[in-house]
Design an enzyme around this catalytic site. Structure first.
Site, short mmCIF file in Angstrom:
data_model
loop_
_atom_site.label_atom_id
_atom_site.label_comp_id
_atom_site.label_asym_id
_atom_site.label_seq_id
_atom_site.Cartn_x
_atom_site.Cartn_y
_atom_site.Cartn_z
N CYS A 106 0.60 -1.43 0.11
CA CYS A 106 0.40 0.25 0.51
C CYS A 106 0.48 1.44 0.29
CB CYS A 106 -1.18 -0.07 1.19
SG CYS A 106 -0.08 0.15 2.97
N HIS A 159 -2.33 1.00 7.53
CA HIS A 159 -3.36 0.86 6.01
C HIS A 159 -2.94 2.45 5.64
CE1 HIS A 159 -3.84 -1.11 1.83
NE2 HIS A 159 -5.42 -0.47 1.84
N HIS A 171 -5.99 2.28 -3.66
CA HIS A 171 -4.99 1.41 -2.79
C HIS A 171 -4.67 -0.22 -3.15
CE1 HIS A 171 -8.26 -1.28 -0.28
NE2 HIS A 171 -8.85 -0.99 -1.54
#
Length: 201
Positions: A106, A159, A171
């Site tokens: 990510c 994240h 993402h």
């Protein structure tokens, strides 16, 4: 594929322009042919040159493509570089610790997009990124803002993604690689922590 469509439309527009030429009247002193106003996209006629119309046509097709691919409604004035770059990364597999088209995690995805679109070098981890953003309210997010997630109060950020529009963000997920997801999906709605804006100094 998208380039082929753009080239075909430009070629069709040029070809049609020849069919709308008409011979000048005998009373007209000028020997130059008079061109009737004709276009595949009439909205571009007012004050537009053929080159302007072709460029506008290409932009329109590009925005339609990005809107369809990313699943958002576009106003056709968004950052085209951001939309194009994110679109180009869609489908890249997840790979922890990497940031290439062969695989990316990510934060690797976010750093590459920001480097390519804005020329900004971000820190490599989602937690480090969070320390360097200006916090923005969820209802005031703009395209290019970062969205951060954690698994509960007191838990670390785990994240990060890039906000696009309409509650959608790009993402790299462990279960599918680079994709577009919605902040309204139960998992992301539950784990959403904050949004932040990178200010280019």
């Amino acid at each position: 594929m998208k380039n082929t469509i753009l080239y075909c439309l430009a070629a069709a527009s040029t070809t049609l322009s020849f069919f709308f030429e008409r011979t000048p009247d005998a009373t007209t002193s000028s020997s130059a042919p008079v061109i009737a106003e004709a276009s595949l996209l009439p909205s571009f006629l007012d004050g537009s040159t053929p080159a302007d119309a072709t460029t506008a046509s290409r932009d329109s097709l590009a925005y339609h493509y990005y809107a369809q691919t990313l699943g958002v409604d576009l106003a056709f004035n968004e950052n085209k570089d951001l939309l194009r770059t994110v679109t180009d990364w869609i489908g890249t597999p997840y790979r922890y610790g990497s940031n290439s088209k062969k695989g990316t995690d990510c934060s690797g995805f976010v750093t590459r997009v920001f480097q390519e679109v804005y020329g900004i070098t971000l820190k490599r981890s989602s937690r480090s990124m969070f320390e360097n953003v200006k916090r923005v309210n969820k209802d005031q997010m703009e395209a290019g803002d970062l969205v951060f997630f954690r698994r509960g109060p007191g838990q670390p950020i785990y994240h990060v993604g890039i906000y696009i529009k309409d509650g959608k963000f790009a993402h790299s997920a462990t279960n599918g690689g680079v994709m577009i997801s919605s902040l309204n999906q139960p998992y992301y709605h539950r784990n959403f922590y904050a949004a932040g804006r990178i200010e280019n100094e």
